[in-house]
Scaffold this active site. Structure first.
Site, PDB file in Angstrom:
ATOM      1  N   HIS A  28       0.827  -1.213   0.000  1.00  0.00           N
ATOM      2  CA  HIS A  28       0.000   0.000   0.000  1.00  0.00           C
ATOM      3  C   HIS A  28       0.859   1.260   0.000  1.00  0.00           C
ATOM      4  O   HIS A  28       1.770   1.394   0.826  1.00  0.00           O
ATOM      5  CB  HIS A  28      -0.903   0.023   1.233  1.00  0.00           C
ATOM      6  N   ASP A  30       0.076   4.289   0.944  1.00  0.00           N
ATOM      7  CA  ASP A  30      -0.049   5.051   2.190  1.00  0.00           C
ATOM      8  C   ASP A  30       0.440   4.267   3.394  1.00  0.00           C
ATOM      9  O   ASP A  30       0.399   4.776   4.517  1.00  0.00           O
ATOM     10  CB  ASP A  30      -1.493   5.522   2.406  1.00  0.00           C
ATOM     11  N   GLY A 187     -10.048  -1.824   3.063  1.00  0.00           N
ATOM     12  CA  GLY A 187     -10.699  -1.230   4.223  1.00  0.00           C
ATOM     13  C   GLY A 187     -11.304  -2.313   5.102  1.00  0.00           C
ATOM     14  O   GLY A 187     -11.032  -3.497   4.936  1.00  0.00           O
ATOM     15  N   HIS A 214      -9.288  -7.575  -1.431  1.00  0.00           N
ATOM     16  CA  HIS A 214      -8.967  -7.921  -0.049  1.00  0.00           C
ATOM     17  C   HIS A 214     -10.050  -8.861   0.480  1.00  0.00           C
ATOM     18  O   HIS A 214     -11.225  -8.498   0.542  1.00  0.00           O
ATOM     19  CB  HIS A 214      -8.948  -6.664   0.819  1.00  0.00           C
ATOM     20  N   GLU A 217      -9.015 -11.848   5.385  1.00  0.00           N
ATOM     21  CA  GLU A 217      -8.096 -11.246   6.360  1.00  0.00           C
ATOM     22  C   GLU A 217      -8.839 -11.034   7.682  1.00  0.00           C
ATOM     23  O   GLU A 217      -8.528 -11.645   8.681  1.00  0.00           O
ATOM     24  CB  GLU A 217      -7.547  -9.923   5.828  1.00  0.00           C
ATOM     25  N   ASP A 314       2.448  -5.823   2.612  1.00  0.00           N
ATOM     26  CA  ASP A 314       1.214  -5.112   2.961  1.00  0.00           C
ATOM     27  C   ASP A 314       1.523  -3.641   3.228  1.00  0.00           C
ATOM     28  O   ASP A 314       1.239  -2.785   2.399  1.00  0.00           O
ATOM     29  CB  ASP A 314       0.508  -5.763   4.142  1.00  0.00           C
TER      30      ASP A 314
END
Length: 373
Positions: A28, A30, A187, A214, A217, A314
């Protein structure tokens, strides 16, 4: 291109893992900022930080991320996103992100991020994508001058708890000739299945545009099933809880017989890649039902059963990690050798969203690099 902070190697020695050619599929934007950059950007933007020195800030991120909860883990992104609200900031972060990938030996990276989270200071969705691509292009050019060849594609992400996924899918399609190679939803997973975003996935399917989702998880098999059925996903972001569909049938001494449920069998038999992120999975509690240590992670079970496992970071900042570190940790936990690490990279190359010819070239570069090691 700076050297990694630490030279990771296999338990029995051998070459530096950072020197080996690698593919990063789940990383990611961010979640990969340099702490020093956060401090500088925060000062420019007037953002108050919890800690104001680089080492302390790095430790703060790791401490906050070690929550055992994906929801709590995600709160750390409030800080990084706050300093990524202008085109120059996005361009700089993307530039440094790619340089750091290259320093870790990555030769192909797929960078995921959510444009809808970067509009607080007036940028349009298209302007955010253009700024990130500018930073990626700058870095690729810089690295080429230093002799490091790398390809990087954007994975444009929609937030699964929001209602903009169709708009973000349309954004991805507008930029498919300008660096965007795939779509993702991310998210809070629990309570927000892929089926909520069916119009977006239907559009992407009609346009033959690659999707990763995603799933598996913070939620289990139903979430994975929705990603496969509603999302038509080609890869599973994490997917670690797919192991819930693997049952032990018989144990006879050192020999264990297992059976795959229908979802696990489909994923394995169709070679749908699992974007596994070991350190992150520990931090978020994704593997809590199996244990709390890396050797409890079902990574090796899935690998031995023939699943298309890949290794990922990740979020490098939140886990204080790199792809080399993740590979070293797995090798130590499961006694992997160089051939295992090569398999993980070839799996990732095959699962990338590049055209077939480029995937084959990537595989050739990986094989050549491991042969020289």
């Amino acid at each position: 291109m700076s050297a990694p902070d630490q030279e990771y190697r296999l338990p029995n020695g051998g070459p530096s893992i950072a020197a080996l050619p690698k593919v990063s599929l789940h990383d990611h934007l961010d979640g990969g900022l340099r702490p020093s950059t956060i401090i500088e950007l925060a000062e420019e933007a007037g953002v108050t930080l919890p800690v104001t020195d680089a080492q302390g800030l790095e430790e703060w991120f790791v401490s906050q991320a070690n929550s055992g909860s994906l929801v709590e883990y995600l709160k750390t992104f409030d800080v990084t996103i706050a300093v990524m609200q202008t085109a120059p900031a996005l361009r700089r972060v993307a530039h440094e992100f790619v340089l750091d990938l290259a320093a870790d030996g990555v030769i192909h990276g797929e960078v995921r991020w959510a444009p809808e989270q970067h509009l607080q200071q007036g940028l349009t969705l298209d302007e955010t994508v253009e700024a990130v691509q500018g930073g990626i292009d700058d870095a690729i050019a810089d690295l080429a001058e230093r002799g490091h060849e790398i390809t990087v594609g954007q994975l444009v992400t929609a937030m699964r708890h929001a209602d903009r996924s169709l708009e973000i899918a349309e954004l991805a399609l507008r930029h498919r000739e300008n660096g965007v190679i795939g779509f993702d939803i991310a998210g809070a997973e629990l309570g927000f299945p892929a089926s909520n975003h069916k119009p977006a996935f239907d559009l992407l399917a009609r346009e033959f545009f690659p999707v990763t989702v995603h799933a598996g998880e913070a939620d289990g098999l139903d979430s994975i099933k929705s990603a496969l059925f509603d999302g038509r996903t080609l890869r599973l972001g994490h997917g670690v809880r797919l192991a819930e569909d693997v049952a032990v049938i018989d144990r006879d001494g050192d020999h264990t017989t297992v059976g795959l449920g229908p979802i696990a069998a489909w994923v394995r038999d169709r070679e749908i890649a699992l974007e596994l992120s070991p350190s992150s999975n520990l931090q978020t509690g994704a593997i809590a039902q199996w244990g709390t240590e890396l050797y409890d992670h079902p990574f090796d079970l899935l690998y031995q059963l023939g699943f298309q496992v890949t290794v990922n970071t990740d979020n490098r900042l939140m886990s204080a990690t790199s792809l080399s570190r993740e590979l070293a940790l797995l090798a130590q936990a499961f006694d992997y050798d160089l051939s295992d690490l090569e398999t993980f990279q070839l799996n990732a190359a095959a699962a990338s969203f590049l055209p077939l010819e480029d995937r084959e070239d990537l595989a050739d570069r990986i094989i050549a690099g491991f042969e020289k090691a």
